[in-house]
Design a protein around this motif. Structure first.
Motif, PDB file in Angstrom:
ATOM      1  N   ILE A  64     -16.794 -85.586  17.656  1.00 52.07           N
ATOM      2  CA  ILE A  64     -17.586 -84.741  16.760  1.00 52.07           C
ATOM      3  C   ILE A  64     -17.154 -84.990  15.321  1.00 52.07           C
ATOM      4  O   ILE A  64     -15.973 -84.864  14.971  1.00 52.07           O
ATOM      5  CB  ILE A  64     -17.428 -83.259  17.136  1.00 52.07           C
ATOM      6  N   LEU A  65     -18.113 -85.353  14.476  1.00 47.19           N
ATOM      7  CA  LEU A  65     -17.850 -85.796  13.111  1.00 47.19           C
ATOM      8  C   LEU A  65     -18.656 -84.967  12.106  1.00 47.19           C
ATOM      9  O   LEU A  65     -19.768 -85.334  11.735  1.00 47.19           O
ATOM     10  CB  LEU A  65     -18.211 -87.277  12.967  1.00 47.19           C
ATOM     11  N   PRO A  66     -18.123 -83.841  11.624  1.00 38.75           N
ATOM     12  CA  PRO A  66     -18.827 -83.080  10.591  1.00 38.75           C
ATOM     13  C   PRO A  66     -18.946 -83.887   9.294  1.00 38.75           C
ATOM     14  O   PRO A  66     -18.091 -84.719   8.990  1.00 38.75           O
ATOM     15  CB  PRO A  66     -17.934 -81.844  10.382  1.00 38.75           C
ATOM     16  N   GLY A  67     -19.998 -83.606   8.546  1.00 43.07           N
ATOM     17  CA  GLY A  67     -20.143 -84.237   7.238  1.00 43.07           C
ATOM     18  C   GLY A  67     -19.145 -83.671   6.250  1.00 43.07           C
ATOM     19  O   GLY A  67     -18.899 -82.459   6.225  1.00 43.07           O
ATOM     20  N   LEU A  68     -18.554 -84.543   5.432  1.00 42.34           N
ATOM     21  CA  LEU A  68     -17.576 -84.106   4.438  1.00 42.34           C
ATOM     22  C   LEU A  68     -17.778 -84.898   3.151  1.00 42.34           C
ATOM     23  O   LEU A  68     -17.561 -86.112   3.113  1.00 42.34           O
ATOM     24  CB  LEU A  68     -16.148 -84.321   4.954  1.00 42.34           C
ATOM     25  N   ALA A  69     -18.202 -84.195   2.103  1.00 46.85           N
ATOM     26  CA  ALA A  69     -18.326 -84.801   0.776  1.00 46.85           C
ATOM     27  C   ALA A  69     -17.083 -84.443  -0.028  1.00 46.85           C
ATOM     28  O   ALA A  69     -16.652 -83.291  -0.022  1.00 46.85           O
ATOM     29  CB  ALA A  69     -19.582 -84.294   0.075  1.00 46.85           C
ATOM     30  N   THR A  70     -16.488 -85.424  -0.707  1.00 45.45           N
ATOM     31  CA  THR A  70     -15.235 -85.184  -1.420  1.00 45.45           C
ATOM     32  C   THR A  70     -15.363 -85.491  -2.910  1.00 45.45           C
ATOM     33  O   THR A  70     -16.015 -86.456  -3.302  1.00 45.45           O
ATOM     34  CB  THR A  70     -14.103 -86.045  -0.841  1.00 45.45           C
ATOM     35  N   GLY A 157     -26.320 -81.466   1.150  1.00 45.39           N
ATOM     36  CA  GLY A 157     -26.425 -80.571   2.302  1.00 45.39           C
ATOM     37  C   GLY A 157     -25.152 -80.407   3.099  1.00 45.39           C
ATOM     38  O   GLY A 157     -25.001 -79.428   3.823  1.00 45.39           O
ATOM     39  N   HIS A 158     -24.222 -81.339   2.994  1.00 50.21           N
ATOM     40  CA  HIS A 158     -22.977 -81.240   3.745  1.00 50.21           C
ATOM     41  C   HIS A 158     -21.905 -80.525   2.935  1.00 50.21           C
ATOM     42  O   HIS A 158     -22.029 -80.333   1.725  1.00 50.21           O
ATOM     43  CB  HIS A 158     -22.501 -82.632   4.152  1.00 50.21           C
ATOM     44  N   ARG A 159     -20.846 -80.166   3.619  1.00 59.03           N
ATOM     45  CA  ARG A 159     -19.750 -79.427   2.988  1.00 59.03           C
ATOM     46  C   ARG A 159     -19.080 -80.284   1.920  1.00 59.03           C
ATOM     47  O   ARG A 159     -18.834 -81.474   2.112  1.00 59.03           O
ATOM     48  CB  ARG A 159     -18.727 -79.037   4.063  1.00 59.03           C
ATOM     49  N   ILE A 160     -18.784 -79.662   0.778  1.00 59.11           N
ATOM     50  CA  ILE A 160     -18.146 -80.354  -0.338  1.00 59.11           C
ATOM     51  C   ILE A 160     -16.754 -79.772  -0.549  1.00 59.11           C
ATOM     52  O   ILE A 160     -16.586 -78.556  -0.654  1.00 59.11           O
ATOM     53  CB  ILE A 160     -18.971 -80.197  -1.632  1.00 59.11           C
ATOM     54  N   VAL A 161     -15.754 -80.641  -0.601  1.00 61.12           N
ATOM     55  CA  VAL A 161     -14.386 -80.213  -0.873  1.00 61.12           C
ATOM     56  C   VAL A 161     -13.945 -80.845  -2.188  1.00 61.12           C
ATOM     57  O   VAL A 161     -14.038 -82.071  -2.358  1.00 61.12           O
ATOM     58  CB  VAL A 161     -13.426 -80.617   0.259  1.00 61.12           C
ATOM     59  N   VAL A 162     -13.496 -80.016  -3.117  1.00 63.68           N
ATOM     60  CA  VAL A 162     -13.095 -80.458  -4.448  1.00 63.68           C
ATOM     61  C   VAL A 162     -11.615 -80.158  -4.633  1.00 63.68           C
ATOM     62  O   VAL A 162     -11.183 -79.023  -4.432  1.00 63.68           O
ATOM     63  CB  VAL A 162     -13.911 -79.734  -5.542  1.00 63.68           C
ATOM     64  N   GLY A 163     -10.824 -81.175  -5.000  1.00 65.61           N
ATOM     65  CA  GLY A 163      -9.412 -80.910  -5.214  1.00 65.61           C
ATOM     66  C   GLY A 163      -8.576 -82.160  -5.273  1.00 65.61           C
ATOM     67  O   GLY A 163      -9.081 -83.280  -5.385  1.00 65.61           O
ATOM     68  N   THR A 164      -7.267 -81.961  -5.191  1.00 64.47           N
ATOM     69  CA  THR A 164      -6.311 -83.059  -5.227  1.00 64.47           C
ATOM     70  C   THR A 164      -6.284 -83.768  -3.874  1.00 64.47           C
ATOM     71  O   THR A 164      -6.770 -83.227  -2.873  1.00 64.47           O
ATOM     72  CB  THR A 164      -4.905 -82.531  -5.523  1.00 64.47           C
ATOM     73  N   PRO A 165      -5.717 -84.974  -3.811  1.00 64.96           N
ATOM     74  CA  PRO A 165      -5.577 -85.644  -2.507  1.00 64.96           C
ATOM     75  C   PRO A 165      -4.869 -84.770  -1.478  1.00 64.96           C
ATOM     76  O   PRO A 165      -5.260 -84.749  -0.302  1.00 64.96           O
ATOM     77  CB  PRO A 165      -4.767 -86.895  -2.854  1.00 64.96           C
ATOM     78  N   GLU A 166      -3.819 -84.068  -1.904  1.00 62.68           N
ATOM     79  CA  GLU A 166      -3.087 -83.185  -0.989  1.00 62.68           C
ATOM     80  C   GLU A 166      -3.989 -82.082  -0.455  1.00 62.68           C
ATOM     81  O   GLU A 166      -3.959 -81.751   0.744  1.00 62.68           O
ATOM     82  CB  GLU A 166      -1.884 -82.578  -1.709  1.00 62.68           C
ATOM     83  N   ALA A 167      -4.802 -81.489  -1.329  1.00 60.41           N
ATOM     84  CA  ALA A 167      -5.708 -80.414  -0.908  1.00 60.41           C
ATOM     85  C   ALA A 167      -6.768 -80.939   0.053  1.00 60.41           C
ATOM     86  O   ALA A 167      -7.124 -80.256   1.031  1.00 60.41           O
ATOM     87  CB  ALA A 167      -6.357 -79.776  -2.132  1.00 60.41           C
ATOM     88  N   PRO A 188     -18.090 -89.890  -0.002  1.00 58.86           N
ATOM     89  CA  PRO A 188     -17.448 -89.774  -1.320  1.00 58.86           C
ATOM     90  C   PRO A 188     -18.483 -89.505  -2.402  1.00 58.86           C
ATOM     91  O   PRO A 188     -19.660 -89.862  -2.262  1.00 58.86           O
ATOM     92  CB  PRO A 188     -16.786 -91.148  -1.504  1.00 58.86           C
ATOM     93  N   ASP A 189     -18.040 -88.891  -3.504  1.00 55.47           N
ATOM     94  CA  ASP A 189     -18.977 -88.493  -4.550  1.00 55.47           C
ATOM     95  C   ASP A 189     -19.638 -89.684  -5.239  1.00 55.47           C
ATOM     96  O   ASP A 189     -20.815 -89.632  -5.599  1.00 55.47           O
ATOM     97  CB  ASP A 189     -18.280 -87.593  -5.585  1.00 55.47           C
ATOM     98  N   VAL A 190     -18.884 -90.756  -5.452  1.00 55.24           N
ATOM     99  CA  VAL A 190     -19.403 -91.950  -6.121  1.00 55.24           C
ATOM    100  C   VAL A 190     -18.881 -93.172  -5.376  1.00 55.24           C
ATOM    101  O   VAL A 190     -17.707 -93.217  -4.996  1.00 55.24           O
ATOM    102  CB  VAL A 190     -18.935 -92.016  -7.598  1.00 55.24           C
ATOM    103  N   LEU A 191     -19.739 -94.149  -5.165  1.00 50.21           N
ATOM    104  CA  LEU A 191     -19.314 -95.399  -4.525  1.00 50.21           C
ATOM    105  C   LEU A 191     -19.303 -96.532  -5.532  1.00 50.21           C
ATOM    106  O   LEU A 191     -20.210 -96.615  -6.369  1.00 50.21           O
ATOM    107  CB  LEU A 191     -20.266 -95.730  -3.363  1.00 50.21           C
TER     108      LEU A 191
END
Length: 243
Positions: A64-70, A157-167, A188-191
């Motif tokens: 199971i692979l949820p979408g994750l935007a970083t 539409g997918h979950r976005i997580v904003v923060g440091t690499p550790e976060a 990723p936000d930009v490729l």
């Protein structure tokens, strides 16, 4: 004709509707999901694996692979600035049109500084997963349309997580430990920059925590996903493939 080293191609499925879940449980090797919270992700995973068991499958037969935007920065403030800068590049008209398309309504019904119209009927022609996920996010957090557009990354539409690499690593670990994800459909936000930052800064943290492989265990996509090679139906029946 020689048999594929994977046994058969890896089957991916995306869809959170009742029919979509049943199809995934019965046939999919990997499933993309739209969970926005760790609780929703864990509940979705439990439901899918319960359905899979009814089809005679084992839990580890399904990934199971949820979408994750970083959005990643060296500090929290830097990551937030990066998100603001990227958000400023997204035309509001484009975001509104995309949201209206998901909700199957006229964009003119969307007021940027008000909540979504209520009620919103379920679309008759599918796309229920994105519709329900968007609606749940808006209602749960009481978002205006403007806030919703930002939360959706302009329509991703997918979950976005904003923060440091550790976060980012902390978030990924929390989802994995809770059984809400076996991995992620990474966006990723930009490729290529955003992907390079993730690989160079986040992956080493995950490796140190024992959450990500140090090397590939095999040569196929099935190996990389930790999926077993399925038994051949031809071997079971004694039949052979003709060239």
């Amino acid at each position: 004709m020689p048999r594929s080293p994977q046994g058969r191609p890896v089957t991916f499925q995306a869809g959170g509707s009742e029919d979509g879940r049943e199809l995934a449980a019965a046939t999919a090797d990997a499933v993309f999901s739209l969970a926005q919270t760790i609780e929703d992700g864990a509940a979705y995973a439990r439901d899918l694996r319960t359905r899979a068991a009814r089809h005679g499958r084992q839990p580890d037969e399904l990934v199971i692979l949820p979408g994750l935007a970083t959005v990643i920065g060296s500090t929290e403030a830097e990551a937030r600035r990066r998100q603001d800068d990227l958000w400023d590049l997204v035309p509001v008209e484009y975001s509104l049109a995309r949201l209206a398309g998901t909700l199957r309504i006229d964009p003119a019904r969307l007021d940027l500084d008000k909540p979504l119209p209520d009620p919103l009927p379920l679309p008759p022609d599918g796309n229920h997963t994105m519709f329900l996920g968007t609606l749940a996010l808006a209602r749960r957090d009481r978002l205006t349309v403007r806030q919703l557009l930002r939360a959706l990354g302009g329509g991703v539409g997918h979950r976005i997580v904003v923060g440091t690499p550790e976060a980012i690593a902390d978030d990924i670990e929390a989802w994995f430990r809770a059984g809400a994800a076996d991995g992620f459909n990474l966006m990723p936000d930009v490729l290529p920059e955003g992907l390079e930052t993730f690989v160079d800064a986040v992956v080493p943290i995950l490796q140190r925590r024992g959450l990500f492989r140090l090397d590939y265990a095999g040569a196929t996509l099935r190996d990389h996903l930790g999926l077993a090679r399925p038994a051949s139906r031809y071997a079971e029946t004694g039949r052979s493939l003709s060239a």
